[in-house]
Design an enzyme around this catalytic site. Structure first.
Site, PDB file in Angstrom:
ATOM      1  N   CYS A  36       0.818  -1.223   0.000  1.00 52.43           N
ATOM      2  CA  CYS A  36       0.000   0.000   0.000  1.00 52.43           C
ATOM      3  C   CYS A  36       0.849   1.268   0.000  1.00 52.43           C
ATOM      4  CB  CYS A  36      -0.951   0.001   1.186  1.00 52.43           C
ATOM      5  SG  CYS A  36      -2.113  -1.374   1.144  1.00 52.43           S
ATOM      6  N   ASN A  73     -10.150  -0.781  -1.248  1.00 48.93           N
ATOM      7  CA  ASN A  73      -8.720  -0.536  -1.053  1.00 48.93           C
ATOM      8  C   ASN A  73      -7.975  -1.111  -2.258  1.00 48.93           C
ATOM      9  OD1 ASN A  73      -6.009  -0.890  -0.349  1.00 48.93           O
ATOM     10  ND2 ASN A  73      -6.453  -1.287   1.806  1.00 48.93           N
ATOM     11  N   HIS A  78      -3.652   7.008   1.854  1.00 45.87           N
ATOM     12  CA  HIS A  78      -3.903   5.702   1.240  1.00 45.87           C
ATOM     13  C   HIS A  78      -5.288   5.248   1.682  1.00 45.87           C
ATOM     14  CE1 HIS A  78      -4.040   1.537   0.398  1.00 45.87           C
ATOM     15  NE2 HIS A  78      -3.845   1.171   1.653  1.00 45.87           N
TER      16      HIS A  78
END
Ligand code: ACO
Length: 334
Positions: free
Chosen positions: A114, A291, A261
């Site tokens: 990520c 995500n 993020h």
């Protein structure tokens, strides 16, 4: 020393929308559980044969290049962030070079989960600062959906993730605007708290797994210790944002736009509250896309920019946290 700026940006997500309701038909979950804990309402999943990590990256990159005004022949380098490459090797950077018809420039693959996009952006920034390159294409693309355990066994992880790609062109800046600094971290002690353990040369390789042919094997699927990850994420996000601000003598009140993020809406809201930022100062779109790991920041950055929420002169903060653990921030004068 030179400075670098984002001269063009773009994103692409597949058309196929997967709602929480859709997931509840294939596993024991429900809209209320997912929304309450993650904020996610829907995500995009690729359709096999239509999109891949590379094809989505190409689409996002083409938009970013067009908006940058940089011609393809002037792109000096590629940095491609993903944890879901189409091939185990080579990575998608070289494929992107071919697909876009770029000169035989260098292509570097970044695997920082990520945090991948911020790491990739930092690499591009350093190459431009030293004067080695003038225009660098930074792409982040992820196909999570094919690697998830879409049964009740995997529900705590699989409802969170989505597919998509984002890209930016980073260009030498001569007007004082651009990336002020980037801040990268890791703590491998927690590597297994959010990880896919197979297939690995250190343990079992593909051939071993095929030989075993064990359907109970969970090592192919991402494992996540959710609450442990959450606790570390909120601490590291805060730290790395403050580190970036302090490095540039900026205060929280100087932030015009924070692009975190898109891990989990609750994490973003926690940070927003902790820093006392209002709704106009934090951009979230996890509700729509889930995500998307490395791709989440460039997708959110592009969408915020397209909606006119980032203007020239703004102080933009990018912040990431992910598997590794790794975490990173970038402070940009737009
Ligand atoms: N649907 C319905 N029930 C579920 C689901 C699901 N999808 N997943 C788990 N459950 C159940 C569990 O089995 C458990 O049931 P039990 O109490 O009977 O045992 C119950 O829900 C609670 O499970 P927990 O795992 O304790 O749920 P928690 O409240 O911790 O929420 C979550 C899980 C959302 C992952 C949370 O821990 C979290 O937000 N963690 C942060 C990590 C994160 O956001 N990661 C994002 C990706 S990583 C990154 O980008 C950095």
């Amino acid at each position: 020393m030179y400075q670098s700026k984002i001269s063009g940006l773009g994103f692409y997500v597949p058309d196929n929308v997967v709602t929480n309701e859709d997931l509840s038909k294939i596993m024991d979950t429900n809209d209320e559980w997912i929304q309450e804990r993650t904020g996610i309402q829907q995500r995009r999943h690729i359709v096999r044969g239509q999109d891949t990590t590379l094809s989505m990256g190409v689409k996002a990159a083409n938009i970013a290049i067009e908006r940058s005004g940089v011609v393809k022949d002037d792109i000096d380098f590629i940095v491609f962030a993903t944890i879901s490459p189409d091939y185990y090797f080579p990575g998608p950077g070289v494929e992107l070079q071919k697909e876009l018809g770029l000169k035989t420039v260098g292509a570097l693959d970044v695997r920082n989960q990520c945090s991948g996009f911020v790491y990739a952006l930092s690499v591009a920034d350093q190459f431009i600062k030293t004067g080695m390159y003038k225009n660098i294409l930074v792409v982040a693309s992820e196909v999570q959906s094919l690697g998830l355990d879409m049964t009740t066994r995997g529900r705590a992880v699989s409802v969170i993730f989505g597919d998509g790609a984002g890209a930016v062109v980073v260009t030498r800046s001569d007007d004082g605007s651009g990336i002020l600094s980037t801040h990268l971290h890791s703590e491998g002690e927690h590597a297994k708290e959010l990880a896919v353990l197979a297939p690995g040369m250190g343990g079992r390789w593909v051939t071993d797994i095929i030989a075993e042919n064990n359907p109970e094997d969970e090592s192919y699927f991402p494992y996540m210790n959710g609450q442990f990850v959450f606790k570390h994420a909120v601490v590291r996000f805060s730290e790395v944002i403050m580190e970036g601000l302090q490095a540039n003598n900026l205060q929280v009140s100087d932030i015009d736009m924070l692009i975190p993020h898109q891990a989990n809406l609750r994490i973003s809201q926690f940070i927003q509250k902790k820093f006392g930022l209002n709704d106009d100062q934090v951009f979230n779109n996890i509700q729509k896309y889930g995500n998307t790991t490395a791709a989440s920041i460039p997708i959110a950055l592009t969408e915020a920019w397209e909606e006119g929420k980032i203007k020239k002169g703004d102080t933009v903060v990018l912040a990431a946290f992910g598997s590794g653990f790794t975490w990173a921030s970038a402070i940009i004068k737009w």
